[in-house]
Design a protein around this motif. Structure first.
Motif, PDB file in Angstrom:
ATOM      1  N   UNK A 195       0.837  -1.207   0.000  1.00 29.24           N
ATOM      2  CA  UNK A 195       0.000   0.000   0.000  1.00 29.24           C
ATOM      3  C   UNK A 195       0.865   1.248   0.000  1.00 29.24           C
ATOM      4  N   UNK A 196       0.768   2.055  -1.050  1.00 28.42           N
ATOM      5  CA  UNK A 196       1.500   3.332  -1.033  1.00 28.42           C
ATOM      6  C   UNK A 196       0.785   4.335  -0.129  1.00 28.42           C
ATOM      7  N   UNK A 197       1.538   5.235   0.425  1.00 33.59           N
ATOM      8  CA  UNK A 197       1.008   6.199   1.384  1.00 33.59           C
ATOM      9  C   UNK A 197      -0.118   7.039   0.791  1.00 33.59           C
ATOM     10  N   UNK A 198      -0.123   7.259  -0.496  1.00 34.75           N
ATOM     11  CA  UNK A 198      -1.179   8.083  -1.106  1.00 34.75           C
ATOM     12  C   UNK A 198      -2.572   7.495  -0.896  1.00 34.75           C
ATOM     13  N   UNK A 199      -2.645   6.186  -0.649  1.00 31.16           N
ATOM     14  CA  UNK A 199      -3.949   5.538  -0.473  1.00 31.16           C
ATOM     15  C   UNK A 199      -4.543   5.728   0.926  1.00 31.16           C
ATOM     16  N   UNK A 200      -3.753   6.207   1.871  1.00 30.04           N
ATOM     17  CA  UNK A 200      -4.263   6.370   3.235  1.00 30.04           C
ATOM     18  C   UNK A 200      -4.073   7.784   3.787  1.00 30.04           C
ATOM     19  N   UNK A 201      -3.520   8.684   3.004  1.00 29.29           N
ATOM     20  CA  UNK A 201      -3.261  10.039   3.499  1.00 29.29           C
ATOM     21  C   UNK A 201      -4.470  10.944   3.294  1.00 29.29           C
ATOM     22  N   UNK A 202      -4.488  12.037   4.030  1.00 34.71           N
ATOM     23  CA  UNK A 202      -5.483  13.087   3.833  1.00 34.71           C
ATOM     24  C   UNK A 202      -4.952  14.021   2.748  1.00 34.71           C
ATOM     25  N   UNK A 203      -5.824  14.379   1.815  1.00 35.33           N
ATOM     26  CA  UNK A 203      -5.382  15.237   0.716  1.00 35.33           C
ATOM     27  C   UNK A 203      -6.087  16.590   0.679  1.00 35.33           C
ATOM     28  N   UNK A 204      -7.162  16.722   1.406  1.00 34.40           N
ATOM     29  CA  UNK A 204      -7.901  17.991   1.447  1.00 34.40           C
ATOM     30  C   UNK A 204      -7.378  18.788   2.634  1.00 34.40           C
ATOM     31  N   UNK A 205      -6.253  19.465   2.427  1.00 32.12           N
ATOM     32  CA  UNK A 205      -5.543  20.113   3.525  1.00 32.12           C
ATOM     33  C   UNK A 205      -5.861  21.599   3.640  1.00 32.12           C
ATOM     34  N   UNK A 206      -5.932  22.047   4.863  1.00 32.00           N
ATOM     35  CA  UNK A 206      -6.030  23.474   5.174  1.00 32.00           C
ATOM     36  C   UNK A 206      -4.600  23.915   5.464  1.00 32.00           C
ATOM     37  N   UNK A 207      -4.173  25.007   4.858  1.00 29.98           N
ATOM     38  CA  UNK A 207      -2.792  25.463   5.028  1.00 29.98           C
ATOM     39  C   UNK A 207      -2.747  26.888   5.570  1.00 29.98           C
ATOM     40  N   UNK A 208      -1.575  27.244   6.071  1.00 27.74           N
ATOM     41  CA  UNK A 208      -1.294  28.615   6.485  1.00 27.74           C
ATOM     42  C   UNK A 208       0.022  29.026   5.855  1.00 27.74           C
ATOM     43  N   UNK A 209       0.300  30.309   5.883  1.00 33.66           N
ATOM     44  CA  UNK A 209       1.586  30.799   5.390  1.00 33.66           C
ATOM     45  C   UNK A 209       2.427  31.227   6.588  1.00 33.66           C
ATOM     46  N   UNK A 210       3.738  31.317   6.417  1.00 35.66           N
ATOM     47  CA  UNK A 210       4.595  31.734   7.530  1.00 35.66           C
ATOM     48  C   UNK A 210       4.253  33.133   8.040  1.00 35.66           C
ATOM     49  N   UNK A 211       3.692  33.977   7.184  1.00 39.87           N
ATOM     50  CA  UNK A 211       3.367  35.348   7.572  1.00 39.87           C
ATOM     51  C   UNK A 211       2.029  35.466   8.284  1.00 39.87           C
ATOM     52  N   UNK A 212       1.229  34.398   8.277  1.00 37.54           N
ATOM     53  CA  UNK A 212      -0.086  34.463   8.913  1.00 37.54           C
ATOM     54  C   UNK A 212       0.047  34.684  10.413  1.00 37.54           C
ATOM     55  N   UNK A 213      -0.935  35.350  10.950  1.00 36.17           N
ATOM     56  CA  UNK A 213      -1.027  35.589  12.378  1.00 36.17           C
ATOM     57  C   UNK A 213      -1.328  34.267  13.093  1.00 36.17           C
ATOM     58  N   UNK A 214      -0.736  34.056  14.239  1.00 37.31           N
ATOM     59  CA  UNK A 214      -0.969  32.827  14.996  1.00 37.31           C
ATOM     60  C   UNK A 214      -2.441  32.681  15.355  1.00 37.31           C
ATOM     61  N   UNK A 215      -3.104  33.768  15.676  1.00 37.23           N
ATOM     62  CA  UNK A 215      -4.527  33.689  16.018  1.00 37.23           C
ATOM     63  C   UNK A 215      -5.341  33.144  14.849  1.00 37.23           C
ATOM     64  N   UNK A 216      -4.966  33.503  13.630  1.00 41.96           N
ATOM     65  CA  UNK A 216      -5.649  32.966  12.438  1.00 41.96           C
ATOM     66  C   UNK A 216      -5.428  31.459  12.336  1.00 41.96           C
ATOM     67  N   UNK A 217      -4.216  31.000  12.598  1.00 44.81           N
ATOM     68  CA  UNK A 217      -3.924  29.563  12.565  1.00 44.81           C
ATOM     69  C   UNK A 217      -4.747  28.826  13.623  1.00 44.81           C
ATOM     70  N   UNK A 218      -4.844  29.403  14.810  1.00 48.18           N
ATOM     71  CA  UNK A 218      -5.639  28.788  15.878  1.00 48.18           C
ATOM     72  C   UNK A 218      -7.109  28.705  15.456  1.00 48.18           C
TER      73      UNK A 218
END
Length: 139
Positions: A68-91
């Motif tokens: 089984x390759x990892x692609x078959x069990x991983x989550x692909x619909x990811x929510x991301x942040x950027x390094x410049x984003x405010x921590x409160x936004x990430x929370x």
């Protein structure tokens, strides 16, 4: 107190390709003492797999880990942040989507990871989660 994701994120997260077999992913998690690995293609994040995913989506489903390759069990619909984003936004994003970790992406390239453990250490150093996140691995 830190204000931006880049100040508390883990730089250079562990990555594998989408064809990596599950035992290799599990061994990498053990070696690095981590519970998640990002799936990337040329630094572009394609997914995330956790130790729980290996159990729930592979072992509990009677998949052959070696086949089984990892692609078959991983989550692909990811929510991301950027390094410049405010921590409160990430929370807010973590709460809104019930997430324990976020990929940190800049110019469509994975540059880091932000976990609830990272935030606990930054926001409440005396919390149980901060203590656990700072503790040495128990191998």
């Amino acid at each position: 107190m830190a204000k931006h994701v880049r100040e508390v994120m883990t730089a250079e997260p562990v990555t594998v390709s989408e064809l990596t077999p599950l035992p290799e992913v599990a061994k990498l998690m053990r070696e690095k003492d981590i519970g998640d690995v990002f799936i990337t293609e040329e630094d572009h994040v394609r997914g995330l797999v956790t130790d729980r995913d290996l159990v729930i989506r592979a072992l509990a489903e009677d998949r052959d880990p070696s086949a089984t390759p990892v692609r078959e069990v991983c989550s692909t619909d990811l929510v991301t942040v950027s390094p410049q984003d405010d921590i409160d936004q990430a929370v807010r994003l973590m709460r809104e989507h019930a997430l324990r970790r976020l990929p940190v992406v800049e110019d469509d390239h994975l540059v880091g990871a932000l976990s609830i453990g990272d935030l606990a250490i930054e926001r409440d150093r005396r919390s149980a989660l901060a203590d656990i996140s700072r503790a040495e691995p128990n191998k």
